[in-house]
Design a protein around this motif. Structure first.
Motif, PDB file in Angstrom:
ATOM      1  N   GLU A   1      11.116  15.867  -1.723  1.00 49.58           N
ATOM      2  CA  GLU A   1      12.522  15.596  -1.404  1.00 49.58           C
ATOM      3  C   GLU A   1      13.187  15.050  -2.651  1.00 49.58           C
TER       4      GLU A   1
ATOM      5  N   ARG B   1      12.012   8.172   2.367  1.00 49.63           N
ATOM      6  CA  ARG B   1      11.434   8.997   3.429  1.00 49.63           C
ATOM      7  C   ARG B   1      11.837   8.439   4.793  1.00 49.63           C
ATOM      8  N   THR B   2      12.338   9.335   5.634  1.00 52.90           N
ATOM      9  CA  THR B   2      12.638   8.920   7.000  1.00 52.90           C
ATOM     10  C   THR B   2      11.791   9.713   7.980  1.00 52.90           C
ATOM     11  N   LEU B   3      10.859  10.471   7.459  1.00 55.55           N
ATOM     12  CA  LEU B   3       9.987  11.280   8.322  1.00 55.55           C
ATOM     13  C   LEU B   3       9.243  10.383   9.310  1.00 55.55           C
TER      14      LEU B   3
ATOM     15  N   ALA C   1       5.368  13.867  -9.787  1.00 59.84           N
ATOM     16  CA  ALA C   1       4.339  13.929  -8.739  1.00 59.84           C
ATOM     17  C   ALA C   1       4.286  15.319  -8.111  1.00 59.84           C
TER      18      ALA C   1
ATOM     19  N   LEU D   1       1.185  17.344   0.963  1.00 65.26           N
ATOM     20  CA  LEU D   1       1.716  16.130   0.339  1.00 65.26           C
ATOM     21  C   LEU D   1       3.222  16.085   0.578  1.00 65.26           C
TER      22      LEU D   1
ATOM     23  N   ASP E   1      10.006  10.246 -11.052  1.00 74.04           N
ATOM     24  CA  ASP E   1       8.602  10.167 -10.627  1.00 74.04           C
ATOM     25  C   ASP E   1       8.300  11.237  -9.580  1.00 74.04           C
TER      26      ASP E   1
ATOM     27  N   VAL F   1      -1.242  14.933   6.486  1.00 79.95           N
ATOM     28  CA  VAL F   1      -0.084  14.839   5.603  1.00 79.95           C
ATOM     29  C   VAL F   1      -0.153  13.509   4.865  1.00 79.95           C
ATOM     30  N   ILE F   2      -0.163  13.577   3.561  1.00 79.07           N
ATOM     31  CA  ILE F   2      -0.200  12.345   2.767  1.00 79.07           C
ATOM     32  C   ILE F   2       1.201  12.119   2.219  1.00 79.07           C
ATOM     33  N   CYS F   3       1.746  10.963   2.557  1.00 75.75           N
ATOM     34  CA  CYS F   3       3.120  10.677   2.144  1.00 75.75           C
ATOM     35  C   CYS F   3       3.084   9.837   0.877  1.00 75.75           C
ATOM     36  N   ILE F   4       3.917  10.184  -0.067  1.00 71.35           N
ATOM     37  CA  ILE F   4       4.019   9.409  -1.303  1.00 71.35           C
ATOM     38  C   ILE F   4       5.470   8.978  -1.464  1.00 71.35           C
ATOM     39  N   ASP F   5       5.684   7.678  -1.403  1.00 69.84           N
ATOM     40  CA  ASP F   5       7.046   7.146  -1.450  1.00 69.84           C
ATOM     41  C   ASP F   5       7.284   6.535  -2.818  1.00 69.84           C
ATOM     42  N   LEU F   6       8.136   7.168  -3.586  1.00 68.00           N
ATOM     43  CA  LEU F   6       8.352   6.719  -4.958  1.00 68.00           C
ATOM     44  C   LEU F   6       9.731   6.114  -5.096  1.00 68.00           C
TER      45      LEU F   6
END
Lengths: 498, 265
Positions: B161, B114-116, B145, B108, B141, B131-136
């Motif tokens: 991050e 995120r700039t990945l 998470a 995760l 948060d 890979v699961i991206c979570i943009d908060l």
């Protein structure tokens, strides 16, 4: 308790339906027709056309000869069944058992229902009044047996309601066709002069059986109530819904949690029995001041794990405002999907891993929204921004493989940023560039890697990408948009290498 | 030594009696020290990582950790200050993630900005689909998470991050990984202060200039890896290179500079 049945005959079922949909056809003679052996044959007639002498089974050309203004519509096969089913479901307000009687009737089991309308006549009046208000031409019959009610609806003369036990009297004067017989039998009966049911009702059974077969006897028995006739009631699809009324209005969070747990347990038990899992659930709280408070959740994959679902709801329980108190809790699952229990057993390991992960993502989605979760799959494009696409679900597989021959930066800027460069010669990498006020002197460079714009998606100039390294060892992905031929091309920084 | 003995004896009186009885003979000494060391590790909640992923190809870097193994099932902290260094840090983290995830694991990636770039993961041996991206939107948060994700045993790795995190919050993360044995990597970009955290290690990664006298062009990624804090280990620094074969060390004798050893007991 004696049984009471209501049979309703829709004389012009499909044509009435069309008139209801298109009121302008009210005064127009029209028929439904379908091709049969190379001719268009009339399948249904509206009352105005019927008055002119057009009947079902007639060839459309003949009908047009009788009535040149006749309008013809294509017959939709199976429309009558759908209409009847919908009407039967509507009739559930009058009785719990409503069945369709193709091609043009409904049968309702009205036993023990009529007293709610204060009698059988007001019951029928109310039912027919509503159906007529819809625009249907209907004739009812009410009797102790299905067969008798059917006969009265279609062949009865005066009173549609037959008193209990009055089948023999009622059927006596009706033609044999009222017994739901095939045309061959009715023809033979008519030929023998048996034009009324009363004429052969009392004949010896063995004689009747020998001449007309068992069917006649069986239909007669059904109509007279000597043989039981089974109905196949229409069942509306039962919603996944659980209710929990509370004795006293509830105000505390603990009580709400308790109610939710109870309802979830019940619902999950039912889901397990039917091998289903829910994707969406709504928890509604009916307050005593007539306001409904509701919270809803969604899951990434079908689930019937009460503990997990409770966790999802738990995050939102704080949003419920009980005010003076809640008197009724309702839990509904509007979206369910099949979830086989065999799968769980066979693929226990990977299934559990996936399940746990899906449950985690559900929790995140409930708290911050589904739009925050992304998973990427490769896409067949060279253009960097389009080289990947978002996966629609947790299980979706890639259709192609990731490219790994050419270096790609770890960090990519969403929009390339403009940089000032100094270039020794066209088609050479820059000597230095300025980004956000910082000057970077380039020591080493790789490139160019030319990536053309995909003209079928978007018009634009190609990009010449260079991987450059400054004196500190930081690596950048910069590109030149277009060529030097006609104008000074622009340079952009697009990413950072590790 | 006496201090350790005392601490252990508080915990287990029988052990103390045994230790005093056997301390006289020198042959038992090393065994005893090892035994006591293990007890100290147990008190400090350090666990031996699982054997299947113990070798990450880190070489000499792994020697800085206790038992000479990279601690999985722990939270690692990475600090970076400038964008190029952040990219280098991400690169090193992804390289580590690739080794940890191997064939089946999933990861995760939780962040606010995120700039990945997902296609770049393939170079480090990771299928980006795992890979699961979570943009908060909020750092708060992200912390929540990350904590929830670290409790999920079906994950191999959680990368978060977030720049600011308090000591107490890091304790919570540490407690979560102790239960689940998931490895957490926290990337702190431009933190306001380098406050102490309850993490297994603090890393700082900087990019190094490629320095090949004969070959033109940009070579393999090179990083200056600094391990400025290690629990029960020896902080140090190395220069490494990432190629398709994995981590390669650059003249370790010259580069490795031993930073002062922290006393942990």
């Amino acid at each position: 308790m004696s049984k009471r049945f209501v049979s309703i005959w829709f004389r012009h079922l499909t044509t009435d339906w069309l008139t209801r949909r298109r009121p302008e056809l009210k005064d127009v003679p029209f028929v439904f027709a379908a091709p049969e052996r190379g001719r268009m044959v009339v399948k249904a007639v509206n009352p105005i056309a019927a008055a002119s002498g057009i009947s079902t089974g007639m060839v459309v050309a003949d009908g047009r000869a009788i009535l040149p203004s006749l309008q013809v519509f294509d017959d939709q096969h199976g429309k009558d069944i759908t209409l009847l089913t919908a009407l039967a479901e509507w009739c559930i307000r009058y009785t719990p058992i409503a069945a369709i009687d193709p091609p043009d009737g409904l049968i309702l089991d009205a036993s023990g229902c009529t007293h709610l309308w204060e009698g059988e006549v007001p019951y029928l009046k109310d039912l027919l009044g509503r159906l007529k208000a819809f625009g249907y031409t209907v004739r009812p019959g009410m009797a102790d047996t299905v067969g008798c009610a059917w006969a009265i609806a279609r062949y009865g003369h005066l009173n549609p309601v037959i008193e209990p036990g009055g089948q023999v009297e009622a059927l006596k004067l009706l033609p044999p066709a009222a017994l739901r017989l095939d045309t061959a039998t009715t023809d033979r009966l008519e030929k023998l002069g048996l034009t009324e049911i009363g004429k052969f009702m009392t004949m010896p059974r063995s004689a009747l059986r020998r001449r007309f077969g068992q069917t006649l006897l069986s239909q007669l028995d059904k109509a007279l109530g000597q043989e039981i006739e089974m109905l196949t009631p229409v069942k509306p699809i039962e919603a996944f819904l659980e209710r929990l009324p509370s004795l006293e209005p509830v105000r505390t969070a603990t009580a709400i949690e308790y109610a939710l747990r109870e309802l979830l347990d019940k619902l999950c038990k039912r889901l397990t029995a039917e091998e289903k899992g829910l994707r969406k659930a709504v928890f509604k709280c009916y307050r005593i001041d007539n306001i409904i408070q509701s919270i809803d959740i969604g899951t990434a994959r079908a689930s019937r794990n009460a503990a997990h679902l409770f966790k999802l709801f738990e995050i939102k329980i704080g949003q419920i405002m009980p005010a003076l108190g809640i008197e009724l809790f309702v839990l509904e699952a509007p979206v369910v999907e099949p979830l086989s229990s065999n799968q769980e057993a066979i693929w226990n390991f990977s299934y559990n891993r996936q399940k746990e992960l899906a449950e985690l993502l559900d929790r995140i989605a409930v708290k911050v929204g589904m739009h925050t979760i992304h998973r990427y799959l490769p896409d067949e494009h060279h253009w960097p921004e389009r080289s990947y696409k978002e996966a629609k679900s947790l299980e979706e597989e890639a259709t192609t493989t990731w490219q790994s021959e050419l270096p790609r930066p770890v960090h990519l800027l969403r929009d390339p940023e403009l940089i000032d460069v100094t270039v020794a010669m066209p088609d050479y990498p820059p000597i230095l560039f300025k980004h956000k006020g910082n000057l970077h002197r380039i020591k080493k460079a790789d490139g160019p890697e030319r990536i053309e714009q995909e003209w079928w998606i978007e018009q634009g100039l190609y990009r010449d990408y260079y991987c450059v390294e400054d004196e500190k060892g930081a690596r950048y992905w910069v590109f030149r948009l277009g060529h030097y031929r006609s104008h000074e091309p622009k340079w952009f920084i697009h990413g950072f290498f590790a | 030594m006496t201090l350790i003995l005392y601490k252990c004896s508080n915990h287990k009186p029988m052990e103390r009696a045994k230790a005093i009885a056997t301390i006289g003979s020198p042959s038992n000494k090393s065994g005893l020290i090892q035994q006591l060391q293990e007890e100290v590790f147990a008190l400090q909640r350090f666990r031996k990582p699982k054997s299947e992923v113990s070798d990450l190809g880190l070489g000499p870097i792994a020697k800085a950790f206790p038992e000479s193994t990279f601690p999985t099932g722990a939270v690692h902290e990475f600090i970076s200050y400038q964008t190029p260094n952040a990219a280098a840090t991400s690169g090193f983290m992804i390289a580590l993630a690739g080794r940890l995830m191997q064939q089946h694991g999933s990861c995760l990636w939780i962040s606010t900005r995120r700039t990945l770039y997902p296609p770049s993961l393939k170079q480090y041996g990771i299928d980006a689909a795992r890979v699961i991206c979570i943009d908060l939107a909020k750092q708060k948060d992200v912390l929540w998470a990350v904590e929830e994700a670290l409790k999920c045993q079906s994950l191999t790795l959680v990368i978060g991050e977030l720049s600011e995190i308090s000591f107490n919050d890091s304790r919570r993360l540490q407690l979560a990984v102790e239960q689940s044995n998931v490895t957490g990597l926290l990337h702190r970009y431009n933190p306001r202060s380098e406050n102490t955290l309850a993490c297994a290690a603090r890393w700082k990664i900087a990019s190094l200039a490629s320095d090949h006298p004969t070959l033109p062009g940009v070579g393999f990624s090179r990083w200056h890896v600094e391990l400025s804090k290690v629990r029960n280990g020896r902080p140090s620094a190395w220069d490494i290179e990432w190629s398709k074969q994995g981590f390669q060390h650059l003249s370790p004798q010259e580069v490795a500079t031993e930073i002062q050893t922290r006393k942990t007991a």
